[in-house]
Motif scaffolding. Structure first.
Motif, mmCIF file in Angstrom:
data_model
loop_
_atom_site.group_PDB
_atom_site.id
_atom_site.type_symbol
_atom_site.label_atom_id
_atom_site.label_comp_id
_atom_site.label_asym_id
_atom_site.label_seq_id
_atom_site.Cartn_x
_atom_site.Cartn_y
_atom_site.Cartn_z
ATOM 1 N N TYR A 92 42.396 43.077 54.106
ATOM 2 C CA TYR A 92 43.463 43.147 52.935
ATOM 3 C C TYR A 92 43.002 44.995 52.877
ATOM 4 C CZ TYR A 92 43.038 38.608 52.732
ATOM 5 O OH TYR A 92 43.489 36.987 52.668
ATOM 6 N N GLU A 106 37.542 41.503 48.947
ATOM 7 C CA GLU A 106 36.945 40.657 47.815
ATOM 8 C C GLU A 106 35.660 40.964 48.596
ATOM 9 O OE1 GLU A 106 36.245 36.129 45.891
ATOM 10 O OE2 GLU A 106 35.622 36.377 48.282
ATOM 11 N N THR A 136 36.420 37.039 51.288
ATOM 12 C CA THR A 136 37.586 35.883 51.825
ATOM 13 C C THR A 136 38.271 37.002 53.035
ATOM 14 O OG1 THR A 136 39.118 36.531 49.789
ATOM 15 C CG2 THR A 136 37.483 34.393 49.501
ATOM 16 N N GLN A 186 36.410 31.231 53.337
ATOM 17 C CA GLN A 186 35.407 31.810 52.560
ATOM 18 C C GLN A 186 34.515 31.863 53.861
ATOM 19 O OE1 GLN A 186 35.364 32.139 48.614
ATOM 20 N NE2 GLN A 186 34.257 33.860 49.682
ATOM 21 N N MET A 192 52.126 36.306 39.948
ATOM 22 C CA MET A 192 51.109 36.078 41.090
ATOM 23 C C MET A 192 51.013 35.285 42.009
ATOM 24 S SD MET A 192 49.637 34.500 38.139
ATOM 25 C CE MET A 192 49.270 32.971 38.758
ATOM 26 N N GLU A 193 50.262 34.658 42.469
ATOM 27 C CA GLU A 193 50.403 35.281 44.366
ATOM 28 C C GLU A 193 49.833 33.284 44.410
ATOM 29 O OE1 GLU A 193 51.857 36.677 46.727
ATOM 30 O OE2 GLU A 193 51.812 38.027 45.301
ATOM 31 N N GLN A 194 49.797 33.214 45.783
ATOM 32 C CA GLN A 194 49.082 31.970 46.233
ATOM 33 C C GLN A 194 48.762 31.933 47.542
ATOM 34 O OE1 GLN A 194 49.277 28.028 44.482
ATOM 35 N NE2 GLN A 194 49.393 26.646 46.075
ATOM 36 N N SER A 243 43.169 30.532 47.141
ATOM 37 C CA SER A 243 43.478 31.165 46.299
ATOM 38 C C SER A 243 44.537 31.046 45.305
ATOM 39 C CB SER A 243 43.012 32.440 46.755
ATOM 40 O OG SER A 243 41.774 31.804 47.429
ATOM 41 N N ILE A 244 44.671 31.312 44.037
ATOM 42 C CA ILE A 244 45.480 31.759 43.266
ATOM 43 C C ILE A 244 44.495 33.160 42.152
ATOM 44 C CG2 ILE A 244 46.765 31.359 41.088
ATOM 45 C CD1 ILE A 244 46.145 28.913 42.160
ATOM 46 N N TYR A 245 45.992 34.487 41.915
ATOM 47 C CA TYR A 245 45.237 35.693 42.174
ATOM 48 C C TYR A 245 46.292 36.162 41.664
ATOM 49 C CZ TYR A 245 46.381 36.395 46.656
ATOM 50 O OH TYR A 245 47.235 36.402 47.855
ATOM 51 N N LYS A 246 46.609 37.657 40.665
ATOM 52 C CA LYS A 246 47.505 38.077 40.714
ATOM 53 C C LYS A 246 47.501 39.551 41.364
ATOM 54 C CE LYS A 246 49.163 37.865 35.483
ATOM 55 N NZ LYS A 246 49.555 38.267 34.417
ATOM 56 N N TRP A 247 48.678 40.201 42.213
ATOM 57 C CA TRP A 247 48.310 41.116 42.881
ATOM 58 C C TRP A 247 49.510 41.847 42.856
ATOM 59 C CZ3 TRP A 247 45.358 44.181 45.327
ATOM 60 C CH2 TRP A 247 45.489 45.362 46.077
#
Length: 105
Positions: free
Chosen positions: A77, A81, A8, A54, A47-49, A39-43
């Motif tokens: 980043y 990913e 991503t 892609q 919690m992040e969005q 994208s929803i994820y932990k960083w």
């Protein structure tokens, strides 16, 4: 073995830059750019969005490590990913084209 690699990007300009590097260097036969995903994820424990772009990278086994090096060098980043999936089935003509367009110059 043929590969689909996923990464991503934060925006379209970054996605285009990475895709062009990979195709021009024959590390990928084709890179699909899907312009807007969520994208929803932990960083770092939170919690992040994010809106992201892609990339679907079509390549071969011998290029997997080189692609990862390109991402490490050019991706903005801290932890890009990089997921690689195997496949060996597809139309014969497409797989031949993929092989031809990922061979060294």
């Amino acid at each position: 073995m043929f590969k689909l690699a996923l990464t991503t990007c934060p925006d379209l300009p970054t996605a285009h830059q990475l895709a062009e590097i990979l195709v021009e260097s024959n590390l990928a036969a084709c890179v699909n750019i899907i312009p807007s995903i969520v994208s929803i994820y932990k960083w770092q424990g939170k919690m992040e969005q994010s809106q992201e772009t892609q990339l679907i990278i079509k390549t071969v086994e011998r290029n997997v490590a080189k692609i990862e090096s390109i991402l490490v060098e050019h991706h903005p980043y801290d932890v890009p990913e990089y997921i690689v999936l195997n496949f060996d089935t597809g139309s014969k003509s497409y797989l031949e084209w993929l092989e031809q367009n990922t061979s060294e110059m």
